[in-house]
Design a protein around this motif. Structure first.
Motif, PDB file in Angstrom:
ATOM      1  N   ILE A   7      21.108  22.494  35.018  1.00  0.00           N
ATOM      2  CA  ILE A   7      21.626  21.886  36.263  1.00  0.00           C
ATOM      3  C   ILE A   7      20.496  21.913  37.283  1.00  0.00           C
ATOM      4  O   ILE A   7      19.939  22.978  37.572  1.00  0.00           O
ATOM      5  N   LEU A  33      28.260  17.313  41.188  1.00  0.00           N
ATOM      6  CA  LEU A  33      28.311  17.802  42.561  1.00  0.00           C
ATOM      7  C   LEU A  33      28.477  19.312  42.505  1.00  0.00           C
ATOM      8  O   LEU A  33      29.338  19.813  41.788  1.00  0.00           O
ATOM      9  N   GLY A  35      29.769  22.812  43.311  1.00  0.00           N
ATOM     10  CA  GLY A  35      31.088  23.205  43.799  1.00  0.00           C
ATOM     11  C   GLY A  35      31.038  23.870  45.168  1.00  0.00           C
ATOM     12  O   GLY A  35      31.990  23.811  45.938  1.00  0.00           O
ATOM     13  N   VAL A  91      21.989  30.610  51.646  1.00  0.00           N
ATOM     14  CA  VAL A  91      22.169  30.808  50.204  1.00  0.00           C
ATOM     15  C   VAL A  91      20.863  30.441  49.503  1.00  0.00           C
ATOM     16  O   VAL A  91      20.013  29.767  50.073  1.00  0.00           O
ATOM     17  N   SER A  93      18.937  28.204  46.904  1.00  0.00           N
ATOM     18  CA  SER A  93      19.200  26.888  46.332  1.00  0.00           C
ATOM     19  C   SER A  93      17.922  26.316  45.727  1.00  0.00           C
ATOM     20  O   SER A  93      16.845  26.833  45.948  1.00  0.00           O
TER      21      SER A  93
HETATM   22  P1  2BA Z   1      26.649  24.884  44.179  1.00  0.00           P
HETATM   23  O1  2BA Z   1      27.930  25.356  43.594  1.00  0.00           O
HETATM   24  O2  2BA Z   1      26.749  23.874  45.260  1.00  0.00           O
HETATM   25  O3  2BA Z   1      25.869  26.168  44.695  1.00  0.00           O
HETATM   26  C1  2BA Z   1      24.683  26.053  45.468  1.00  0.00           C
HETATM   27  C2  2BA Z   1      24.122  27.422  45.773  1.00  0.00           C
HETATM   28  O4  2BA Z   1      25.045  28.134  46.605  1.00  0.00           O
HETATM   29  C3  2BA Z   1      23.953  28.267  44.502  1.00  0.00           C
HETATM   30  O5  2BA Z   1      22.670  28.012  44.003  1.00  0.00           O
HETATM   31  C4  2BA Z   1      24.164  29.679  45.023  1.00  0.00           C
HETATM   32  O6  2BA Z   1      22.964  30.207  45.565  1.00  0.00           O
HETATM   33  C5  2BA Z   1      25.142  29.499  46.179  1.00  0.00           C
HETATM   34  N1  2BA Z   1      26.534  29.735  45.782  1.00  0.00           N
HETATM   35  C6  2BA Z   1      27.258  29.076  44.872  1.00  0.00           C
HETATM   36  N2  2BA Z   1      28.522  29.521  44.814  1.00  0.00           N
HETATM   37  C7  2BA Z   1      28.601  30.498  45.726  1.00  0.00           C
HETATM   38  C8  2BA Z   1      29.668  31.355  46.170  1.00  0.00           C
HETATM   39  N3  2BA Z   1      30.901  31.279  45.641  1.00  0.00           N
HETATM   40  N4  2BA Z   1      29.378  32.263  47.131  1.00  0.00           N
HETATM   41  C9  2BA Z   1      28.153  32.339  47.675  1.00  0.00           C
HETATM   42  N5  2BA Z   1      27.116  31.569  47.326  1.00  0.00           N
HETATM   43  C10 2BA Z   1      27.327  30.646  46.369  1.00  0.00           C
HETATM   44  P2  2BA Z   1      22.409  27.994  42.434  1.00  0.00           P
HETATM   45  O7  2BA Z   1      22.885  29.298  41.852  1.00  0.00           O
HETATM   46  O8  2BA Z   1      20.982  27.631  42.245  1.00  0.00           O
HETATM   47  O9  2BA Z   1      23.318  26.869  41.826  1.00  0.00           O
HETATM   48  C11 2BA Z   1      22.982  25.493  41.972  1.00  0.00           C
HETATM   49  C12 2BA Z   1      24.078  24.644  41.375  1.00  0.00           C
HETATM   50  O10 2BA Z   1      24.122  24.895  39.958  1.00  0.00           O
HETATM   51  C13 2BA Z   1      25.476  24.988  41.881  1.00  0.00           C
HETATM   52  O11 2BA Z   1      25.732  24.252  43.058  1.00  0.00           O
HETATM   53  C14 2BA Z   1      26.365  24.569  40.716  1.00  0.00           C
HETATM   54  O12 2BA Z   1      26.553  23.169  40.728  1.00  0.00           O
HETATM   55  C15 2BA Z   1      25.499  24.908  39.511  1.00  0.00           C
HETATM   56  N6  2BA Z   1      25.799  26.244  38.983  1.00  0.00           N
HETATM   57  C16 2BA Z   1      25.166  27.403  39.299  1.00  0.00           C
HETATM   58  N7  2BA Z   1      25.679  28.445  38.610  1.00  0.00           N
HETATM   59  C17 2BA Z   1      26.651  27.937  37.850  1.00  0.00           C
HETATM   60  C18 2BA Z   1      27.567  28.490  36.912  1.00  0.00           C
HETATM   61  N8  2BA Z   1      27.583  29.833  36.637  1.00  0.00           N
HETATM   62  N9  2BA Z   1      28.452  27.694  36.298  1.00  0.00           N
HETATM   63  C19 2BA Z   1      28.461  26.350  36.560  1.00  0.00           C
HETATM   64  N10 2BA Z   1      27.620  25.756  37.442  1.00  0.00           N
HETATM   65  C20 2BA Z   1      26.732  26.530  38.074  1.00  0.00           C
END
Ligand code: 2BA
Length: 109
Positions: A7, A33, A35, A91, A93
Motif C-alpha cells: 500500500i 482510500l 481508512g 501521525v 505517513s
Molecule cells: P490510513 O488508514 O489513512 O492511515 C494513515 C496513517 O495514519 C497511518 O500511516 C498511521 O500512521 C496513522 N493511523 C492509521 N490508523 C490510525 C489510528 N486508528 N490511530 C492513529 N493513527 C492511525 P501508515 O501506517 O503508513 O498507513 C498508510 C495507509 O496504509 C493507511 O492509511 C491504510 O490505508 C494502509 N494500512 C496501513 N496499515 C494497514 C493495515 N494493518 N491493514 C490495512 N491497511 C493498512
C-alpha cells in the motif's frame, strides 16, 4: 511462492509501478482510500517466487519516499476523517505498508 501486497500513497505509486514493470514483475493495482486519513492510496498485488521477495522489497525501499510526520486538517480528505482527527494531530505517513503472504496454490487457466 508469495503474494506481496503493497500500500503506497498516490504520489509514489507511478514510480513504483514503473520500477516493478521495468524489473519484469507482474502486478495488479487497485486504487483505494486510507481508512484513517482518507487520502488516496494504491494497493499492488505481486505474485513472486520466494527468491524474488528480497529484490521486490529493495525496489520498494528505493522507490517510495520515507515515512514522515504529518498532519494538519488541510491534509485530510472529506468525510469521516475530519470528525475523527483533531486539528494539528500528528501521525506517521508516507512510505509503504507491505504484507507478505504465503501462496499455497497458484493457477492460471
Ligand atoms: P490510513 O488508514 O489513512 O492511515 C494513515 C496513517 O495514519 C497511518 O500511516 C498511521 O500512521 C496513522 N493511523 C492509521 N490508523 C490510525 C489510528 N486508528 N490511530 C492513529 N493513527 C492511525 P501508515 O501506517 O503508513 O498507513 C498508510 C495507509 O496504509 C493507511 O492509511 C491504510 O490505508 C494502509 N494500512 C496501513 N496499515 C494497514 C493495515 N494493518 N491493514 C490495512 N491497511 C493498512
Amino acid at each position: 511462492m508469495k503474494l506481496i501486497i503493497i500500500i503506497v500513497p498516490k504520489e509514489d505509486s507511478k514510480k513504483l509501478e514503473e520500477t516493478l514493470v521495468e524489473n519484469k514483475y507482474q502486478l495488479t493495482r487497485f486504487e483505494g482510500l486510507g481508512g484513517y486519513l482518507k487520502k488516496k492510496n494504491f494497493t499492488f498485488f505481486i505474485g513472486v517466487n520466494n527468491e524474488k521477495v528480497e529484490d521486490v522489497l529493495k525496489l520498494i525501499e528505493k522507490t517510495c519516499k520515507k515515512r514522515k510526520e504529518v498532519v494538519t486538517t488541510s491534509d485530510l480528505g472529506e468525510g469521516l476523517g475530519e470528525t475523527l482527527i483533531t486539528s494539528g494531530a500528528k501521525v506517521q505517513s508516507g512510505g509503504a505498508t507491505v504484507f507478505i503472504i504465503e501462496v499455497n496454490k497458484f493457477f492460471k487457466f
